[in-house]
Design an enzyme around this catalytic site. Structure first.
Site, PDB file in Angstrom:
ATOM      1  N   LYS A 200       4.820  -6.917 -12.816  1.00 48.94           N
ATOM      2  CA  LYS A 200       5.376  -6.210 -11.392  1.00 48.94           C
ATOM      3  C   LYS A 200       4.341  -6.011 -10.614  1.00 48.94           C
ATOM      4  O   LYS A 200       3.197  -5.502 -11.011  1.00 48.94           O
ATOM      5  CB  LYS A 200       6.019  -4.806 -12.080  1.00 48.94           C
ATOM      6  CG  LYS A 200       6.991  -4.347 -11.266  1.00 48.94           C
ATOM      7  CD  LYS A 200       6.535  -3.649  -9.761  1.00 48.94           C
ATOM      8  CE  LYS A 200       5.817  -2.421  -9.756  1.00 48.94           C
ATOM      9  NZ  LYS A 200       5.097  -2.067  -8.471  1.00 48.94           N
ATOM     10  N   GLU A 274      -6.141   0.788 -17.852  1.00 48.95           N
ATOM     11  CA  GLU A 274      -7.288   0.633 -16.751  1.00 48.95           C
ATOM     12  C   GLU A 274      -7.140   1.581 -15.704  1.00 48.95           C
ATOM     13  O   GLU A 274      -6.594   1.245 -14.883  1.00 48.95           O
ATOM     14  CB  GLU A 274      -7.581  -0.914 -16.407  1.00 48.95           C
ATOM     15  CG  GLU A 274      -9.003  -0.910 -16.229  1.00 48.95           C
ATOM     16  CD  GLU A 274      -9.566  -0.721 -14.994  1.00 48.95           C
ATOM     17  OE1 GLU A 274     -10.110   0.424 -14.650  1.00 48.95           O
ATOM     18  OE2 GLU A 274      -9.487  -1.502 -13.839  1.00 48.95           O
ATOM     19  N   CYS A 309     -12.514   0.630  -8.936  1.00 47.78           N
ATOM     20  CA  CYS A 309     -12.400   1.460  -9.706  1.00 47.78           C
ATOM     21  C   CYS A 309     -13.788   1.622 -10.336  1.00 47.78           C
ATOM     22  O   CYS A 309     -14.116   2.751 -10.889  1.00 47.78           O
ATOM     23  CB  CYS A 309     -11.470   1.064 -11.123  1.00 47.78           C
ATOM     24  SG  CYS A 309     -11.723  -0.579 -11.461  1.00 47.78           S
ATOM     25  N   GLU A 411     -11.618  10.863  -7.762  1.00 45.97           N
ATOM     26  CA  GLU A 411     -11.708   9.316  -7.183  1.00 45.97           C
ATOM     27  C   GLU A 411     -11.172   9.212  -6.063  1.00 45.97           C
ATOM     28  O   GLU A 411      -9.988   9.645  -5.705  1.00 45.97           O
ATOM     29  CB  GLU A 411     -10.890   8.216  -8.288  1.00 45.97           C
ATOM     30  CG  GLU A 411     -11.051   7.141  -7.784  1.00 45.97           C
ATOM     31  CD  GLU A 411     -10.313   5.961  -8.683  1.00 45.97           C
ATOM     32  OE1 GLU A 411      -9.196   6.145  -9.098  1.00 45.97           O
ATOM     33  OE2 GLU A 411     -11.092   5.168  -9.360  1.00 45.97           O
TER      34      GLU A 411
HETATM   35  P1  NAI Z   1      -0.339   3.666  -8.626  1.00 47.06           P
HETATM   36  O1  NAI Z   1      -0.696   3.989 -10.035  1.00 47.06           O
HETATM   37  O2  NAI Z   1       0.724   4.346  -8.214  1.00 47.06           O
HETATM   38  O3  NAI Z   1       0.203   2.155  -8.616  1.00 47.06           O
HETATM   39  C1  NAI Z   1      -0.347   1.191  -9.462  1.00 47.06           C
HETATM   40  C2  NAI Z   1       0.827   0.171  -9.860  1.00 47.06           C
HETATM   41  O4  NAI Z   1       1.699   1.131 -10.626  1.00 47.06           O
HETATM   42  C3  NAI Z   1       1.830  -0.092  -8.689  1.00 47.06           C
HETATM   43  O5  NAI Z   1       2.336  -1.590  -9.073  1.00 47.06           O
HETATM   44  C4  NAI Z   1       2.770   0.780  -8.693  1.00 47.06           C
HETATM   45  O6  NAI Z   1       4.157   0.109  -8.378  1.00 47.06           O
HETATM   46  C5  NAI Z   1       3.038   0.969 -10.211  1.00 47.06           C
HETATM   47  N1  NAI Z   1       3.935   2.290 -10.652  1.00 47.06           N
HETATM   48  C6  NAI Z   1       3.766   3.415  -9.853  1.00 47.06           C
HETATM   49  N2  NAI Z   1       4.442   4.348 -10.568  1.00 47.06           N
HETATM   50  C7  NAI Z   1       5.114   3.806 -11.507  1.00 47.06           C
HETATM   51  C8  NAI Z   1       5.883   4.343 -12.758  1.00 47.06           C
HETATM   52  N3  NAI Z   1       6.486   5.488 -12.667  1.00 47.06           N
HETATM   53  N4  NAI Z   1       6.314   3.430 -13.775  1.00 47.06           N
HETATM   54  C9  NAI Z   1       5.726   2.230 -13.652  1.00 47.06           C
HETATM   55  N5  NAI Z   1       4.829   1.746 -12.691  1.00 47.06           N
HETATM   56  C10 NAI Z   1       4.783   2.404 -11.641  1.00 47.06           C
HETATM   57  O7  NAI Z   1      -1.457   3.843  -7.802  1.00 47.06           O
HETATM   58  P2  NAI Z   1      -1.699   4.013  -6.201  1.00 47.06           P
HETATM   59  O8  NAI Z   1      -0.612   4.927  -5.676  1.00 47.06           O
HETATM   60  O9  NAI Z   1      -1.261   2.616  -5.429  1.00 47.06           O
HETATM   61  O10 NAI Z   1      -3.074   4.449  -5.636  1.00 47.06           O
HETATM   62  C11 NAI Z   1      -3.331   5.635  -6.033  1.00 47.06           C
HETATM   63  C12 NAI Z   1      -4.818   6.096  -6.866  1.00 47.06           C
HETATM   64  O11 NAI Z   1      -4.746   5.275  -7.862  1.00 47.06           O
HETATM   65  C13 NAI Z   1      -5.960   5.429  -5.982  1.00 47.06           C
HETATM   66  O12 NAI Z   1      -6.286   6.246  -4.702  1.00 47.06           O
HETATM   67  C14 NAI Z   1      -6.936   5.200  -6.936  1.00 47.06           C
HETATM   68  O13 NAI Z   1      -7.677   6.633  -7.023  1.00 47.06           O
HETATM   69  C15 NAI Z   1      -5.816   4.831  -8.144  1.00 47.06           C
HETATM   70  N6  NAI Z   1      -6.189   3.250  -8.104  1.00 47.06           N
HETATM   71  C16 NAI Z   1      -6.779   2.769  -9.312  1.00 47.06           C
HETATM   72  C17 NAI Z   1      -6.879   1.574  -9.510  1.00 47.06           C
HETATM   73  C18 NAI Z   1      -7.727   0.796 -10.486  1.00 47.06           C
HETATM   74  O14 NAI Z   1      -8.401  -0.241 -10.349  1.00 47.06           O
HETATM   75  N7  NAI Z   1      -8.103   1.427 -11.410  1.00 47.06           N
HETATM   76  C19 NAI Z   1      -5.945   0.430  -8.664  1.00 47.06           C
HETATM   77  C20 NAI Z   1      -5.327   1.356  -7.706  1.00 47.06           C
HETATM   78  C21 NAI Z   1      -5.144   2.468  -7.630  1.00 47.06           C
END
Ligand code: NAI
Ligand code: MG
Length: 509
Positions: A200, A274, A309, A411
């Site tokens: 996804k 992660e 990250c 973060e």
């Molecule tokens: P997010 O965690 O909401 O999104 C990441 C993925 O999870 C996307 O594909 C999203 O559609 C999916 N997702 C969201 N809600 C879900 C659910 N209930 N069930 C299953 N999948 C779901 O991250 P977002 O909103 O893009 O960014 C928010 C913060 O997260 C950023 O500011 C950063 O701090 C952190 N982040 C960390 C990352 C890393 O590399 N570890 C990458 C992106 C964001």
């Protein structure tokens, strides 16, 4: 912001040959998932807009996946998995390595497309990501023969062995910051180990990963690798919950990581998470000064607007060199060029989305309003009128913030770092470890005894001395504490997270 026309999906298939027309490719990829070896629209017929964050213009529409699409993709993956798992392991590996070669041939195309949809700079970021994706597939492609079991001493006339078996269908949920690379870290080991995959994609960046899926499907049997675009709860949620999905691997926020882990627990399936970090960088007065300043710029991932990250978002500098270090770092970042991400001159592009833009700006405003804090705002916003609607944020280096500040604890995922002076090694170690996160850390010193001592005592999944590289093939990557569960990028990660060990006993008495 200029009023942009919406983009209608184009009927034709994307070009077979590599193309440098990223806008045409974005339109051609519009409105479709990739399931069972073919492009398919969302079963609901619904699509959502994909924007270029550097201008605000709409560049494509993406299929809006829901539970019905998830079910179709998972069934295709489950059907394909039986034959895929029966291929010799080294044959699977060879096919995955061949996918790497195909991606390498398309790397400039992929770099341009990911630049268009994420706003990352082509020269400093996207080309590197495209090369690393191919590298990861080629690395795991060589590991098919390593899916070995053991012979276990049990009794003289009982042969007891373990074999590594695939888990089945793997569900992978990925974010938008380095989507092709983070996807490769999941699909490559999963596939080589004999699983099939449903990904996804992140709603902000669904295009380059869709093209990668199409390219890989030119090599692999249909159904082995499927990809859906869509929103988290509506598409990611059903993927985690689907009964045929036997493993979930997720990269993203801590908040969603917990939701995913909770849902996986209801099915008693394993998860890899992660989840980001607040990685400390410890700079001692005996470091190589210029190398360490350069190291701080790369560690903080300023060229990716800090959307990493592993970003060194807390920098602790020994007091005798503190003022000089902050001044040199600010001067270095100040000289970086913000601009059109596709322009070769550009070092720094844009933030991904309106939501992240607002979030990062709120952090900066809060820091600037904190009594005693100093904000060094670096570089210049682009003057080009075409970029007036772009989500550009000038990098900010803060000093003088209290430890309790949100900017020090949370973060930010933006081009913002906080710098502190320190006098005492034990005190700086305690400060570095005083975090919910534990992804990465770095120590910069010419005293290797001290560096190694700290490497052992820092609470992090990855500690580097006198360098701070991004994820590397062959080296386990993954955090402790709230930064996640499990490792990626290595042979061990493939064995531990994408196989289970079956014991077989033969009594030949
Ligand atoms: P997010 O965690 O909401 O999104 C990441 C993925 O999870 C996307 O594909 C999203 O559609 C999916 N997702 C969201 N809600 C879900 C659910 N209930 N069930 C299953 N999948 C779901 O991250 P977002 O909103 O893009 O960014 C928010 C913060 O997260 C950023 O500011 C950063 O701090 C952190 N982040 C960390 C990352 C890393 O590399 N570890 C990458 C992106 C964001
Ligand atoms: Mg979110």
């Amino acid at each position: 912001m200029p009023d942009h026309p919406t983009v209608e999906p184009e009927a034709g298939a994307p070009p077979l040959a590599p193309t440098l027309d990223e806008r045409g490719l974005a339109r051609a990829l519009s409105g479709r998932h990739f399931i069972g070896g073919a492009f398919v629209p969302a079963s609901s017929g619904t699509t959502f807009a994909v924007a270029n964050p550097a201008t605000g213009e709409a560049i494509a529409r993406a299929a809006e996946g829901d539970a019905a699409d998830v079910d179709a993709a998972v069934r295709e993956a489950a059907r394909a998995q039986k034959a895929w798992a029966r291929l010799p392991a080294r044959k699977r590996g060879a096919l995955v390595a061949q996918c790497g070669a195909v991606l390498r041939a398309h790397s400039e195309e992929l770099a341009r497309l990911i630049t268009l949809e994420t706003g990352k700079a082509l020269r400093t970021e996207s080309r590197i990501e495209a090369q690393n994706v191919a590298d990861i597939l080629e690395f795991f492609g060589g590991l098919g023969g390593e899916l070995k079991g053991e012979s276990v001493p049990f009794a003289p006339d009982v042969l007891s062995v373990t074999v590594r078996e695939p888990l089945g269908v793997v569900g992978a949920i990925i974010p938008w910051n380095v989507p092709m690379l983070l996807m490769a870290l999941k699909i490559a080991p999963a596939l080589v180990a004999g699983n099939t995959v449903v990904v996804k994609s992140a709603e902000e960046a669904p295009l380059a990963v869709l093209r990668v899926c199409e390219l890989i499907n030119r090599v692999l049997p249909p159904g082995c690798f499927n990809i859906l675009s869509g929103f988290g709860p509506e598409c990611g949620g059903p993927l985690v919950a689907h009964p045929l999905v036997r493993k979930v691997t997720f990269t993203g926020s801590v908040e969603v990581g917990k939701i995913v882990a909770t849902a996986a627990a209801q099915k008693l399936i394993p998860v890899t998470l992660e989840l980001g970090g607040k990685s400390p960088m410890l700079v001692f007065a005996d470091c190589d000064f210029d190398r360490t300043v350069t190291g701080a710029v790369t560690s903080m991932r300023f060229t990716r607007q800090g959307q990493s990250c592993t970003a060194a978002s807390r920098i602790y500098v020994e007091r005798p060199i503190f003022d000089r270090f902050v001044a040199a770092l600010a001067a270095r970042v100040d000289a970086m060029v913000m601009g059109d991400p596709l322009d070769e001159k550009t070092d720094i592009g844009t933030i991904i989305s309106d939501g992240q833009f607002a979030k990062v700006r709120a952090f900066i405003a809060e820091g600037q309003a904190t009594p005693g804090a100093t904000a060094r705002v670096c570089s210049k916003l682009p003057e080009d009128a075409r970029l007036a609607g772009g989500k550009f944020i000038q990098p900010v280096i803060f000093t003088g913030l209290p430890d309790s500040s949100r900017l020090v604890q949370e973060e930010i995922f933006g081009p913002v770092t906080v710098v502190f002076p320190f006098d005492d090694t034990e005190a700086v170690l305690a400060a570095a470890n005083d975090s919910e996160y534990g992804l990465a850390a770095s120590v910069w010193t010419n005293n290797l005894r001290r560096g190694l001592d700290l490497a052992h005592r820092l609470e992090a999944g990855l500690v580097q001395i006198n360098q701070n590289l991004v994820v590397q093939a062959n080296l386990s990557y993954g955090g402790v504490k709230s930064s996640g569960l499990g490792k990626e990028a290595s042979l061990e990660s493939m064995l531990e997270h994408f196989t289970h060990k079956k014991t077989i006993m033969v009594n030949y008495a």
